[in-house]
Design a protein around this motif. Structure first.
Motif, PDB file in Angstrom:
ATOM      1  N   ASP A 133      -3.213  -2.616  -1.401  1.00  0.00           N
ATOM      2  CA  ASP A 133      -3.566  -2.888   0.175  1.00  0.00           C
ATOM      3  C   ASP A 133      -3.933  -1.815   0.418  1.00  0.00           C
ATOM      4  O   ASP A 133      -4.682  -0.902   1.447  1.00  0.00           O
ATOM      5  N   ASP A 134      -3.809  -0.474  -0.133  1.00  0.00           N
ATOM      6  CA  ASP A 134      -3.753   0.824   0.307  1.00  0.00           C
ATOM      7  C   ASP A 134      -5.257   1.842  -1.096  1.00  0.00           C
ATOM      8  O   ASP A 134      -6.071   2.036   0.199  1.00  0.00           O
ATOM      9  N   LEU A 135      -5.111   1.339  -1.617  1.00  0.00           N
ATOM     10  CA  LEU A 135      -6.404   1.137  -2.683  1.00  0.00           C
ATOM     11  C   LEU A 135      -7.788   0.883  -1.990  1.00  0.00           C
ATOM     12  O   LEU A 135      -8.132   1.490  -1.906  1.00  0.00           O
ATOM     13  N   HIS A 136      -7.093  -0.431  -1.536  1.00  0.00           N
ATOM     14  CA  HIS A 136      -8.932  -1.256  -0.981  1.00  0.00           C
ATOM     15  C   HIS A 136      -9.098  -0.849   0.672  1.00  0.00           C
ATOM     16  O   HIS A 136     -10.030  -1.514   0.884  1.00  0.00           O
ATOM     17  N   GLY A 137      -8.044  -0.272   0.507  1.00  0.00           N
ATOM     18  CA  GLY A 137      -7.981   0.039   2.319  1.00  0.00           C
ATOM     19  C   GLY A 137      -9.132   1.342   2.392  1.00  0.00           C
ATOM     20  O   GLY A 137      -9.135   2.258   1.949  1.00  0.00           O
ATOM     21  N   ARG A 138      -8.931   2.549   3.848  1.00  0.00           N
ATOM     22  CA  ARG A 138      -9.984   3.008   3.652  1.00  0.00           C
ATOM     23  C   ARG A 138      -8.862   4.382   3.922  1.00  0.00           C
ATOM     24  O   ARG A 138      -7.420   3.833   3.719  1.00  0.00           O
ATOM     25  N   VAL A 139      -8.793   5.569   3.536  1.00  0.00           N
ATOM     26  CA  VAL A 139      -8.007   6.478   3.720  1.00  0.00           C
ATOM     27  C   VAL A 139      -7.314   7.258   4.447  1.00  0.00           C
ATOM     28  O   VAL A 139      -6.270   7.173   4.229  1.00  0.00           O
ATOM     29  N   VAL A 140      -8.713   6.842   5.092  1.00  0.00           N
ATOM     30  CA  VAL A 140      -7.638   7.236   6.692  1.00  0.00           C
ATOM     31  C   VAL A 140      -6.573   6.290   6.951  1.00  0.00           C
ATOM     32  O   VAL A 140      -5.552   6.247   8.133  1.00  0.00           O
ATOM     33  N   ASP A 141      -6.526   5.043   6.641  1.00  0.00           N
ATOM     34  CA  ASP A 141      -6.452   3.820   7.071  1.00  0.00           C
ATOM     35  C   ASP A 141      -4.735   3.726   6.219  1.00  0.00           C
ATOM     36  O   ASP A 141      -3.771   2.598   6.125  1.00  0.00           O
ATOM     37  N   SER A 142      -4.631   4.323   5.400  1.00  0.00           N
ATOM     38  CA  SER A 142      -3.547   4.300   4.055  1.00  0.00           C
ATOM     39  C   SER A 142      -2.084   4.320   4.994  1.00  0.00           C
ATOM     40  O   SER A 142      -1.796   5.839   5.865  1.00  0.00           O
ATOM     41  N   SER A 143      -1.082   3.513   4.182  1.00  0.00           N
ATOM     42  CA  SER A 143       0.427   3.817   4.442  1.00  0.00           C
ATOM     43  C   SER A 143       0.995   5.419   4.246  1.00  0.00           C
ATOM     44  O   SER A 143       0.723   5.290   3.022  1.00  0.00           O
ATOM     45  N   LYS A 144       1.742   5.601   4.079  1.00  0.00           N
ATOM     46  CA  LYS A 144       2.995   6.597   4.080  1.00  0.00           C
ATOM     47  C   LYS A 144       3.043   6.186   3.099  1.00  0.00           C
ATOM     48  O   LYS A 144       3.293   6.965   2.068  1.00  0.00           O
ATOM     49  N   ASP A 145       3.740   4.882   2.996  1.00  0.00           N
ATOM     50  CA  ASP A 145       4.991   5.068   1.713  1.00  0.00           C
ATOM     51  C   ASP A 145       3.883   4.543  -0.025  1.00  0.00           C
ATOM     52  O   ASP A 145       4.091   4.849  -0.585  1.00  0.00           O
ATOM     53  N   GLY A 146       2.573   4.182   0.823  1.00  0.00           N
ATOM     54  CA  GLY A 146       1.514   3.705  -0.227  1.00  0.00           C
ATOM     55  C   GLY A 146       0.550   5.075  -1.098  1.00  0.00           C
ATOM     56  O   GLY A 146       1.027   5.414  -1.703  1.00  0.00           O
ATOM     57  N   PHE A 147       0.839   6.136   0.718  1.00  0.00           N
ATOM     58  CA  PHE A 147       0.366   7.180  -0.233  1.00  0.00           C
ATOM     59  C   PHE A 147       1.107   8.227  -0.954  1.00  0.00           C
ATOM     60  O   PHE A 147       0.843   8.579  -2.510  1.00  0.00           O
ATOM     61  N   LEU A 148       2.765   8.181  -1.063  1.00  0.00           N
ATOM     62  CA  LEU A 148       3.468   9.048  -1.428  1.00  0.00           C
ATOM     63  C   LEU A 148       3.496   8.330  -2.969  1.00  0.00           C
ATOM     64  O   LEU A 148       3.859   9.126  -3.304  1.00  0.00           O
ATOM     65  N   ARG A 149       4.055   6.609  -2.575  1.00  0.00           N
ATOM     66  CA  ARG A 149       3.993   6.012  -4.208  1.00  0.00           C
ATOM     67  C   ARG A 149       3.099   6.598  -5.303  1.00  0.00           C
ATOM     68  O   ARG A 149       3.178   6.940  -6.583  1.00  0.00           O
ATOM     69  N   ALA A 150       1.437   6.350  -4.812  1.00  0.00           N
ATOM     70  CA  ALA A 150       1.184   7.297  -5.665  1.00  0.00           C
ATOM     71  C   ALA A 150       0.960   8.177  -5.881  1.00  0.00           C
ATOM     72  O   ALA A 150       0.266   8.515  -7.298  1.00  0.00           O
ATOM     73  N   MET A 151       1.257   9.397  -5.158  1.00  0.00           N
ATOM     74  CA  MET A 151       1.296  10.293  -5.234  1.00  0.00           C
ATOM     75  C   MET A 151       1.713  10.860  -6.496  1.00  0.00           C
ATOM     76  O   MET A 151       1.957  11.485  -7.641  1.00  0.00           O
ATOM     77  N   ASP A 152       3.504   9.998  -6.448  1.00  0.00           N
ATOM     78  CA  ASP A 152       4.689  10.689  -7.026  1.00  0.00           C
ATOM     79  C   ASP A 152       3.818   9.933  -8.870  1.00  0.00           C
ATOM     80  O   ASP A 152       4.152   9.920  -9.826  1.00  0.00           O
ATOM     81  N   ILE A 153       3.852   8.469  -8.425  1.00  0.00           N
ATOM     82  CA  ILE A 153       3.580   7.765  -9.698  1.00  0.00           C
ATOM     83  C   ILE A 153       2.095   9.004 -10.897  1.00  0.00           C
ATOM     84  O   ILE A 153       2.232   8.794 -11.773  1.00  0.00           O
ATOM     85  N   SER A 154       1.399   8.873 -10.142  1.00  0.00           N
ATOM     86  CA  SER A 154      -0.022   9.439 -10.485  1.00  0.00           C
ATOM     87  C   SER A 154      -0.149  10.881 -10.813  1.00  0.00           C
ATOM     88  O   SER A 154      -0.672  11.629 -11.536  1.00  0.00           O
ATOM     89  N   CYS A 155       0.561  11.849  -9.523  1.00  0.00           N
ATOM     90  CA  CYS A 155       0.666  12.902 -10.070  1.00  0.00           C
ATOM     91  C   CYS A 155       1.890  14.097 -10.389  1.00  0.00           C
ATOM     92  O   CYS A 155       2.147  14.879 -11.732  1.00  0.00           O
ATOM     93  N   HIS A 156       3.326  13.617  -9.090  1.00  0.00           N
ATOM     94  CA  HIS A 156       3.982  13.961  -9.781  1.00  0.00           C
ATOM     95  C   HIS A 156       5.015  13.906 -10.937  1.00  0.00           C
ATOM     96  O   HIS A 156       5.617  14.832 -10.942  1.00  0.00           O
ATOM     97  N   SER A 157       4.264  13.170 -11.541  1.00  0.00           N
ATOM     98  CA  SER A 157       5.087  12.474 -12.857  1.00  0.00           C
ATOM     99  C   SER A 157       4.867  13.661 -13.650  1.00  0.00           C
ATOM    100  O   SER A 157       5.212  13.798 -14.588  1.00  0.00           O
ATOM    101  N   LEU A 158       3.201  14.186 -13.846  1.00  0.00           N
ATOM    102  CA  LEU A 158       2.835  15.051 -14.575  1.00  0.00           C
ATOM    103  C   LEU A 158       3.994  16.190 -14.340  1.00  0.00           C
ATOM    104  O   LEU A 158       3.735  16.479 -15.675  1.00  0.00           O
ATOM    105  N   ILE A 159       4.383  16.728 -13.525  1.00  0.00           N
ATOM    106  CA  ILE A 159       4.865  17.287 -13.119  1.00  0.00           C
ATOM    107  C   ILE A 159       6.006  17.956 -13.997  1.00  0.00           C
ATOM    108  O   ILE A 159       6.953  18.463 -14.462  1.00  0.00           O
ATOM    109  N   ARG A 160       6.727  16.362 -13.654  1.00  0.00           N
ATOM    110  CA  ARG A 160       8.222  16.430 -14.054  1.00  0.00           C
ATOM    111  C   ARG A 160       8.015  16.001 -15.841  1.00  0.00           C
ATOM    112  O   ARG A 160       8.842  16.670 -16.176  1.00  0.00           O
TER     113      ARG A 160
END
Length: 254
Positions: free
Chosen positions: A98-125
């Motif tokens: 739902d967050d991927l297929h919608g506008r960035v401005v409409d993205s949910s906090k939980d969806g954005f944070l989950r995308a960031m955790d899996i896609s970005c912060h996992s590299l740091i870890r």
């Protein structure tokens, strides 16, 4: 292609034989590296394990970056088996549909944070756990996309997430460089992978890339694998901190 004999590498993100991560793993294997390969869950294991065994992988391990302790277990197994690590490929990304297929401005906090955790912060870890095993230096590679730098229609919240990933790779390159650890983001053009199929109108995106790129063709996972093998090799020992495009030149077209 390049001599990787004696090098040990971890490849995260193989889902099937069309995965970018698998293209990288094949190239590393051809060049003589020994590999540890992870799979996401029990369902994906049935696809990943035969591929890993085909490449002679000595370690085939589960890794869901959202499950506490699994990443640490992977590095404990690597430490026990090899006592060192020379390179890591991070090729995972996720955003709720739902967050991927919608506008960035409409993205949910939980969806954005989950995308960031899996896609970005996992590299740091991964980098934090790899650092003590890279006793003689090493290389970390992650996979980005042109949508991190320019607005790409239908790429949605993955644009900001990949932008953060590219920035994180530069900071990691700066912080880990004193230990001889190099970090790059590779930015392939669109290609038919399971991840790509989640983007709306992805076929149109690939068609546009073929029409507009100077080389008028899509890259392949083998192309990305060859580039990755070079970057983790000693031939690239003076390169770090780059976002390296492999897209037939699409990124230079206005």
């Amino acid at each position: 292609m390049f001599n990787l004999h004696g090098k040990k590498g971890l490849v995260v993100g193989v889902a099937n034989n069309k995965s970018i991560a698998y293209g990288c793993a094949k190239a590393f294997n051809v060049c003589g590296a020994e590999l540890a390969i992870t799979y996401l869950n029990e369902k994906s294991e049935s696809y990943v394990r035969p591929l890993a065994e085909l490449l002679g992988s000595q370690l085939i391990l589960p890794l869901d970056v959202e499950i506490d302790g699994q990443m640490e277990a992977v590095f404990e197994a690597i430490d026990k088996k090899w006592g060192k690590l020379d390179f890591v490929v991070h090729s995972i990304a996720f955003a709720p549909r739902d967050d991927l297929h919608g506008r960035v401005v409409d993205s949910s906090k939980d969806g954005f944070l989950r995308a960031m955790d899996i896609s970005c912060h996992s590299l740091i870890r991964l980098a934090k756990l790899a650092e003590p095993l890279m006793k003689d230096g090493g290389c970390l590679l992650t996979m980005s996309y042109h949508g991190a730098d320019e607005v790409v229609e239908n790429y949605g919240i993955m644009g900001p997430v990949k932008a953060a990933l590219e920035s994180a790779s530069r900071y990691l390159a700066s912080e880990l460089g004193t230990h001889g650890i190099r970090v790059h983001a590779i930015s392939p053009g669109p290609l038919a992978t399971r991840a790509g199929s989640g983007i709306l109108h992805f076929d149109e995106l690939m068609k546009d890339a073929i029409e507009r790129a100077p080389l008028h063709k899509l890259v392949s996972t083998d192309d990305i694998g060859a580039l990755s093998a070079f970057l983790v090799s000693d031939l690239a020992r003076s390169l770090t901190g780059g976002t390296i495009f492999i897209d037939g030149g699409y990124n230079i077209v206005a």
